[in-house]
Write a protein that holds these residues in place. Sequence first.
Motif, PDB file in Angstrom:
ATOM      1  N   ARG A 137      51.167  41.275 -50.340  1.00 37.58           N
ATOM      2  CA  ARG A 137      50.829  39.519 -50.437  1.00 37.58           C
ATOM      3  C   ARG A 137      50.598  38.636 -48.983  1.00 37.58           C
ATOM      4  N   LYS A 138      51.344  39.316 -48.722  1.00 35.36           N
ATOM      5  CA  LYS A 138      51.548  38.264 -46.547  1.00 35.36           C
ATOM      6  C   LYS A 138      50.321  38.567 -46.412  1.00 35.36           C
ATOM      7  N   LYS A 139      48.910  39.777 -46.243  1.00 32.17           N
ATOM      8  CA  LYS A 139      48.515  39.674 -45.589  1.00 32.17           C
ATOM      9  C   LYS A 139      47.445  38.528 -46.516  1.00 32.17           C
ATOM     10  N   LEU A 140      47.046  39.195 -47.750  1.00 31.24           N
ATOM     11  CA  LEU A 140      46.354  37.951 -48.489  1.00 31.24           C
ATOM     12  C   LEU A 140      46.945  36.155 -48.295  1.00 31.24           C
ATOM     13  N   LEU A 141      48.271  36.148 -47.996  1.00 32.67           N
ATOM     14  CA  LEU A 141      48.594  34.898 -47.499  1.00 32.67           C
ATOM     15  C   LEU A 141      47.761  34.502 -45.482  1.00 32.67           C
ATOM     16  N   ASP A 142      48.032  34.878 -44.671  1.00 35.17           N
ATOM     17  CA  ASP A 142      47.740  34.986 -43.731  1.00 35.17           C
ATOM     18  C   ASP A 142      46.262  35.012 -43.390  1.00 35.17           C
ATOM     19  N   GLY A 143      45.083  35.818 -44.515  1.00 33.44           N
ATOM     20  CA  GLY A 143      43.929  35.366 -44.593  1.00 33.44           C
ATOM     21  C   GLY A 143      44.100  33.877 -44.941  1.00 33.44           C
ATOM     22  N   LEU A 144      44.200  33.351 -45.892  1.00 34.64           N
ATOM     23  CA  LEU A 144      43.800  32.639 -46.464  1.00 34.64           C
ATOM     24  C   LEU A 144      44.149  31.358 -45.592  1.00 34.64           C
ATOM     25  N   ASP A 145      45.523  31.383 -44.767  1.00 36.23           N
ATOM     26  CA  ASP A 145      45.858  30.436 -43.752  1.00 36.23           C
ATOM     27  C   ASP A 145      45.264  30.467 -42.367  1.00 36.23           C
ATOM     28  N   SER A 146      44.523  31.693 -42.145  1.00 42.26           N
ATOM     29  CA  SER A 146      43.779  31.275 -40.574  1.00 42.26           C
ATOM     30  C   SER A 146      42.526  31.008 -40.767  1.00 42.26           C
ATOM     31  N   GLU A 147      41.975  31.310 -42.538  1.00 42.53           N
ATOM     32  CA  GLU A 147      40.316  30.478 -42.610  1.00 42.53           C
ATOM     33  C   GLU A 147      40.992  28.795 -42.008  1.00 42.53           C
ATOM     34  N   PHE A 148      41.837  28.818 -42.890  1.00 41.32           N
ATOM     35  CA  PHE A 148      41.736  26.896 -43.398  1.00 41.32           C
ATOM     36  C   PHE A 148      42.449  26.260 -41.739  1.00 41.32           C
ATOM     37  N   LEU A 149      43.209  27.359 -40.964  1.00 40.95           N
ATOM     38  CA  LEU A 149      42.957  26.966 -39.328  1.00 40.95           C
ATOM     39  C   LEU A 149      42.004  26.259 -38.246  1.00 40.95           C
ATOM     40  N   ALA A 150      41.425  27.731 -38.881  1.00 46.27           N
ATOM     41  CA  ALA A 150      39.366  27.294 -38.678  1.00 46.27           C
ATOM     42  C   ALA A 150      39.289  26.789 -38.746  1.00 46.27           C
ATOM     43  N   LYS A 151      39.362  26.394 -40.268  1.00 47.49           N
ATOM     44  CA  LYS A 151      38.117  24.612 -41.004  1.00 47.49           C
ATOM     45  C   LYS A 151      38.568  24.031 -39.725  1.00 47.49           C
ATOM     46  N   THR A 152      40.293  23.685 -40.019  1.00 43.60           N
ATOM     47  CA  THR A 152      40.778  22.481 -40.073  1.00 43.60           C
ATOM     48  C   THR A 152      41.112  21.872 -38.632  1.00 43.60           C
ATOM     49  N   GLY A 153      41.463  23.353 -37.227  1.00 45.73           N
ATOM     50  CA  GLY A 153      42.143  23.744 -36.861  1.00 45.73           C
ATOM     51  C   GLY A 153      43.009  22.311 -36.239  1.00 45.73           C
ATOM     52  N   ASP A 154      43.323  22.239 -37.115  1.00 44.90           N
ATOM     53  CA  ASP A 154      44.900  21.126 -36.948  1.00 44.90           C
ATOM     54  C   ASP A 154      46.188  22.274 -36.577  1.00 44.90           C
ATOM     55  N   ARG A 155      46.670  21.887 -35.127  1.00 44.66           N
ATOM     56  CA  ARG A 155      47.872  22.722 -34.624  1.00 44.66           C
ATOM     57  C   ARG A 155      48.893  22.723 -35.415  1.00 44.66           C
ATOM     58  N   LYS A 156      49.370  22.033 -36.579  1.00 43.83           N
ATOM     59  CA  LYS A 156      50.653  22.154 -37.703  1.00 43.83           C
ATOM     60  C   LYS A 156      50.651  23.274 -38.204  1.00 43.83           C
ATOM     61  N   VAL A 157      49.003  23.688 -38.852  1.00 46.42           N
ATOM     62  CA  VAL A 157      48.600  25.142 -39.348  1.00 46.42           C
ATOM     63  C   VAL A 157      49.086  26.558 -38.928  1.00 46.42           C
ATOM     64  N   ALA A 158      48.894  26.362 -37.376  1.00 47.79           N
ATOM     65  CA  ALA A 158      49.520  27.387 -36.421  1.00 47.79           C
ATOM     66  C   ALA A 158      50.579  27.062 -36.171  1.00 47.79           C
ATOM     67  N   GLY A 159      51.896  25.875 -36.437  1.00 46.76           N
ATOM     68  CA  GLY A 159      53.070  26.031 -36.345  1.00 46.76           C
ATOM     69  C   GLY A 159      53.458  26.399 -37.136  1.00 46.76           C
ATOM     70  N   ARG A 160      52.517  26.316 -38.551  1.00 49.26           N
ATOM     71  CA  ARG A 160      53.799  26.862 -39.431  1.00 49.26           C
ATOM     72  C   ARG A 160      53.416  28.245 -40.004  1.00 49.26           C
ATOM     73  N   HIS A 161      52.451  28.709 -39.318  1.00 47.35           N
ATOM     74  CA  HIS A 161      52.143  29.870 -39.738  1.00 47.35           C
ATOM     75  C   HIS A 161      53.588  30.830 -38.450  1.00 47.35           C
ATOM     76  N   GLU A 162      53.519  30.415 -37.624  1.00 49.61           N
ATOM     77  CA  GLU A 162      54.485  30.348 -36.251  1.00 49.61           C
ATOM     78  C   GLU A 162      56.167  30.564 -37.087  1.00 49.61           C
ATOM     79  N   VAL A 163      56.464  29.357 -38.075  1.00 54.11           N
ATOM     80  CA  VAL A 163      57.454  29.350 -38.936  1.00 54.11           C
ATOM     81  C   VAL A 163      57.645  30.389 -39.589  1.00 54.11           C
ATOM     82  N   THR A 164      56.503  30.668 -40.331  1.00 56.03           N
ATOM     83  CA  THR A 164      57.141  31.638 -41.221  1.00 56.03           C
ATOM     84  C   THR A 164      56.938  33.209 -40.814  1.00 56.03           C
ATOM     85  N   GLU A 165      56.348  33.112 -40.142  1.00 57.06           N
ATOM     86  CA  GLU A 165      56.581  34.795 -38.984  1.00 57.06           C
ATOM     87  C   GLU A 165      57.849  34.910 -38.901  1.00 57.06           C
TER      88      GLU A 165
END
Lengths: 476, 427
Positions: B204-232
């Motif tokens: 499941r987490k692999k699917l989630l990471d795929g979605l989030d990394s694409e969303f990060l690429a699209k928005t370039g918003d560091r909040k997405v990277a920050g949220r990924h860090e919190v999830t990790e």
Amino acid sequence: MLRIGPGTRSPTGLLAATGQNAAKDDVDGPPEKEATIDPAVNWTLKYLEAPQDYAGSASRVFLGVQIQCAQCHDHKTEAWKQKDFQSFASAALHFKNEQIDKGMVKGLRRVDVQDAQRVIPRVQKDPELAGVAKAPPVVLDGTKLPNGLETRKAFAGWMTSKQNAWFAKAFVNRMWGHFLGRGFSDPVDDLRPSNPLAVPAVLELLANDFAASNFDVRHLLRTIALSEAYAASASKDPKILRDDGEDVRLWTHFRLTPLGPEELLNALFLATGFDQTMEKAARAQAVDRARADLQKSFGFLFDVDEEFDAEDYSGTVTQALTLMNGGLVNYGAARLPGSALDEILKSSKTDSDTLRALFLRSLGRPPTAAESTRFLAYVAGATRSIDANAIEAARTAEEPPKPDGNAATGNAKGKPGKEKGQKPKEKGAGKKKNPLGAGDPAGRLAGRLGVADPKRAAWEDVFWSLLTSSEFFFNH
Amino acid sequence: MSDSQFPPFRRNANVSRRALLQGSLGALAASFLLPRAAQAGVVAAGKKPAKAVILLWMNGGPSHIDTWDPKSGPDGTAHKRIKTKNKNLEIVEPLSEIADVADRITVVRSLTHKEGNHQRAQYLMHTGYSPNPTVTHPSFGGWVGTELGDPKGGLPAFVSIGGPSFSAGFLGVEHGPFVLPRGGDLPRNSGYAAGVDGERFDARKKLLDGLDSEFLAKTGDRKVAGRHEVTEKALRLMRSPDLAAFNIAAESETTRAAFGDTDFGRGCLGAVRLVEHGVKFVEVVLDGWDTHLDVNGRTAKLGRTLAPAYAALIKELASRKLLDDTLVLWMGDFGRTPKRNGNDGRDHHPKAASVVLAGGGIKPGLVYGATDERGDNVVKDPVTLPNLLATCATLLGIDPDEKRITPIGRPISVTDSGKPIAALIAP
């Protein structure tokens, strides 16, 4: 919105409100004389302990002016000196407050607030506030106010008038920040000259327009909502990025903002149909309780502090655990009677239909070609069926002594049987507790998970990933 | 998916963009360069700073007169007074278990402040500042966690048990307390959900990471990277071998019994385990001290919850060789009035309160400061909260004067420029 109701609940009314904070119907108080009830006096009452903060708060919230900085001493770089602070604070404090009942009634202290000739006694008595008590009432642009019963009304009137250059600007700035993730000033409540504004001309234009409309909030919101900035997509144009990926220009794209607790909870309910699923599993009373518990825990866990610099907001570990492992997302993503996934699988003819429906339901858009390929391959390639009871049994066997921390495991109605080596539960520390509270329907839901064939399990995984994704979590 | 799809996330919560722009980083950078322990000049050279704090928070404002500073007279305490291992210290009978560890603790009888309202006093006692509309001050726990950093094993730096504590204010939401409703248990949702095991979670987490990394690429918003860090970070916690530190069931029956069969006792034992596993700040809350009614009955009951847990906490930390590294702080909103009210209770009295310190390099066995014969005013060695926090910061090797920049660009220090009290620090 500041105008939260008719009549007195405008900013002016908030600052000048008189009357009682609660009616006697709210509490079993003694019979009372003809009373004006205006909950807006609570804004004033909030500052009884520290009346010197009243003016500072009011000017920060309504004017974006940080007059508080001048409370203790003069600053070379600031326009206002300590004596200006004292005069301004004094203007706001010409009121008296009288307690109506003896002590608290039903957890509430009823108080009557009225205009007064002089500043409140608390200020007169406190030697540290002597400066405020003695200062003649003057507002921030130097206008002298009448000194007496009418001071507070005059103060409130000036605060929200067109003569006051800050009010319209501060309000527009706040609304712009609210809708677009960043105000013209950053932080949004600091419009001091020492804090440079982004595109001051636009703020000026909007503020003038807002004042000209007689402070018509709907008009302002319409203007913002129809702006190109608000319509911009959250995607960044790679051409405007610096080498390190940071965009230095403002509002070229929509800034992500985290959903508030209620928005997030409602979005999850809407996407998953979780409340219907619960309703099919438990009595209405238990469902209501579970819903209230969720509201309470989301309110606490996902509280978005508006004061905090939203540009860095990334959430907390507790939030991540709640979404990834909590009952709401997990049962919400499961194929249970009445659930969104159940409905979608029943009505879809092909895997592509299912995927599209899940994307639309959770993210409000169809999958991209790349996402389609990836997710459909995941579903088609799934080989593992999931037996919730077997997983539960394995977990119970391998983790003695049993903690109660896990969301759902504690109540799975599986048949784990008697495990060897498991210590008897101790009093208190080992009590089974479900994240959704006692007697809650989620425990029943765990028992209904049963065995999922590989495909159903795979769809549940897909839905789970959509619901926990950042695209779902942020408004974009 | 490898983490490399997420660029490193640069936080700037501690240093505002404006501070960077104004080039006022010089002073900050200089203070970062100094070794922590040497900064304050009070801790003797070569002495190692304490590594953790356990704050026992007595919610509601405990009566100093009916606990650590007993007074006689018609309005004095109704409890019997007992002698302790510290010949200068008498305490009330409901705290009797503590007599035995009194030589290892130091009682400050002279804390004084001006906030008589719970909310304001709790804010002051947690942050060192009275509430101020222009800024949300970081709690001491948030500050300590930020300074000393996350434990290596994956546990949070700042944990609060039995109450929400206070946020890290402008230091950022990620430095706020990790809140446990009750002590001694694993955190909620720290295990996989029903029907999910490690293998399924990874898929499941692999699917989630795929979605989030694409969303990060699209928005370039560091909040997405920050949220990924919190999830990790959440995932590291779930899978940390140290997660078991939350669960006191691993302790022997005897150890658990010593702390008492109460949530507070379990919280204190949990705090020992957490500190043992590198957590930097643990707050454990004992509620119910707002004794406007029946101050005798209530303090007797609370004392019987507090005393076994407190004594066991000191002994357990000592036997695990953690006491020298762990500062144990006991305090509440304020003291209570010397005069009993019509309901046989005592009202709010910020003018005088008791605070108790143990471990972490404090000088043990003292009674510091004093109140008058009724417990009304401090008459000797008054202690302000900034000075108390400056003392604690110094023991932890944190410069009490170190400034951080608030969102509106104002430099403030962790302790409101408090000065450490040398008499409380072991030579």
